[in-house]
Scaffold this active site. Sequence first.
Site, PDB file in Angstrom:
ATOM      1  N   TYR A 138       1.798  -7.769 -10.488  1.00  0.00           N
ATOM      2  CA  TYR A 138       3.129  -7.124  -9.637  1.00  0.00           C
ATOM      3  C   TYR A 138       2.830  -6.668  -8.438  1.00  0.00           C
ATOM      4  O   TYR A 138       3.965  -6.332  -7.713  1.00  0.00           O
ATOM      5  CB  TYR A 138       4.049  -6.353 -10.670  1.00  0.00           C
ATOM      6  CG  TYR A 138       3.087  -5.378 -11.022  1.00  0.00           C
ATOM      7  CD1 TYR A 138       2.876  -3.759 -10.037  1.00  0.00           C
ATOM      8  CD2 TYR A 138       2.545  -4.973 -12.119  1.00  0.00           C
ATOM      9  CE1 TYR A 138       2.186  -3.046 -10.476  1.00  0.00           C
ATOM     10  CE2 TYR A 138       1.995  -3.771 -12.745  1.00  0.00           C
ATOM     11  CZ  TYR A 138       1.790  -2.820 -11.845  1.00  0.00           C
ATOM     12  OH  TYR A 138       1.089  -1.639 -12.180  1.00  0.00           O
TER      13      TYR A 138
ATOM     14  N   ARG B  41      -0.011   4.472  -6.002  1.00  0.00           N
ATOM     15  CA  ARG B  41      -0.863   4.530  -7.095  1.00  0.00           C
ATOM     16  C   ARG B  41      -1.983   3.290  -6.908  1.00  0.00           C
ATOM     17  O   ARG B  41      -1.728   2.293  -7.029  1.00  0.00           O
ATOM     18  CB  ARG B  41      -0.031   4.193  -8.612  1.00  0.00           C
ATOM     19  CG  ARG B  41      -0.889   4.162  -9.667  1.00  0.00           C
ATOM     20  CD  ARG B  41      -0.229   4.013 -11.008  1.00  0.00           C
ATOM     21  NE  ARG B  41       0.999   3.130 -11.025  1.00  0.00           N
ATOM     22  CZ  ARG B  41       1.023   1.807 -10.965  1.00  0.00           C
ATOM     23  NH1 ARG B  41      -0.076   1.206 -11.384  1.00  0.00           N
ATOM     24  NH2 ARG B  41       2.201   1.134 -11.093  1.00  0.00           N
TER      25      ARG B  41
ATOM     26  N   HIS C 193      -1.430   1.441 -13.930  1.00  0.00           N
ATOM     27  CA  HIS C 193      -0.482   2.471 -14.271  1.00  0.00           C
ATOM     28  C   HIS C 193      -1.085   3.128 -15.403  1.00  0.00           C
ATOM     29  O   HIS C 193      -0.873   4.257 -15.510  1.00  0.00           O
ATOM     30  CB  HIS C 193       0.882   1.813 -15.129  1.00  0.00           C
ATOM     31  CG  HIS C 193       1.570   2.715 -15.725  1.00  0.00           C
ATOM     32  ND1 HIS C 193       2.399   3.576 -15.047  1.00  0.00           N
ATOM     33  CD2 HIS C 193       1.819   2.817 -16.974  1.00  0.00           C
ATOM     34  CE1 HIS C 193       3.250   3.967 -16.037  1.00  0.00           C
ATOM     35  NE2 HIS C 193       3.039   3.720 -17.227  1.00  0.00           N
TER      36      HIS C 193
END
Length: 385
Positions: free
Chosen positions: A290, A277, A281
């Site tokens: 992260y 990805r 998100h």
Amino acid sequence: MPGTEQSRAARDAAAPAAWRPGAAGPLRDPAPLLPDTAPVRVIGTPAAAGADPETARLLHRSLVRGRRFNEQATALARQGRLAVYPSSTGQEACQAVAAAVLRPGDWLFPTYRDTLAVHLRDVPAAQALALLRGGEHGGYDPRRWRTAPLCTPLATHLPHAVGLAHAARLRGDDVVALALVGDGGTSEGDFHEALTFAGVLRSPVVFLVQNNQFAISVPLARQNAAPSIAHKAVGYGVAGRLVDGNDVLAAHQVVADAVARARSGAGPVLVEAVTYRMDPHTNADDPRRYRSDAERADWRAHDPVELAEGHLRDTGLLDEETAAAAAEATEHTAAELRAAVPGTPAPGGPEELFTHVYARPTTQLHEQAAAARAGAAAAPREVSA
């Protein structure tokens, strides 16, 4: 029913004999169900020479169109014209393949991140994105498009896919259900329940796991200790396949084979497509908290759109006509998106929240509706200056 008796007899014949004390060997040989030791790849390998040129062109066009779809939808979310947009940038190959391998009568079961796959099944953009701007009933007619509503709860649609596929087989319909899910969804109980039923019933269903490395901010290593997600399939008596999810030709080959296997009655398949990805998100996420820029750069060098374009150029398939057709399709898609989302929809009244929950509303639903009406009546109203 003769058809039911025949299918039950075939299923019983395929089941292993019961184990007895003193018997040697496993109940069932797991080897045919195990995935390859490395993800299947086509682009950049000798297998690329055998790829069908027309399929490669069509898939490339879907990828280019899909990238523009993601860019435009992300822009609409930033403008406040979509409440949220879970981008599939970097995962366009999985989305394009999911739409390409299905027959018109087959069913697609998407997640909230799979609006591109839904749109590539010819669902109009306004309907494909309706849920993400507060539209009612998912935005489109599932029966017309043979596409289940976008599923926001993780993996709850997977048992539905198994049930539909099993029901179709009982009726004698030549139907396959393809269910999309992310790596995070494989940590849910619904995933395990769906695989159990699919394996026992030998339902004509394919689970396409888009392993994009993160469940929001949780990396795959914190969710899964198996060699791969595809290895989980053998525990349910399901075939597991592992493929490079950014190699659109490899993904098309593996998923198409899985659909053909399921349709033939050979049983369900779990395909793990290893992808990434590239975007957050959702537009409310900050992925810098992260994952590193270096990691993202490594995956950007393995971009599915650029891989497909490189294959077409290397094989002489990307001529001016092909490039122009792809560019025209992208601008048509962007224009359709802009027209589909003209502005923020007006909020409905409180009764609309309860209108279509049950055919016959329950006592609790009546009470909740009354409380909502009372709350709306007591809320302060803005007064024009």
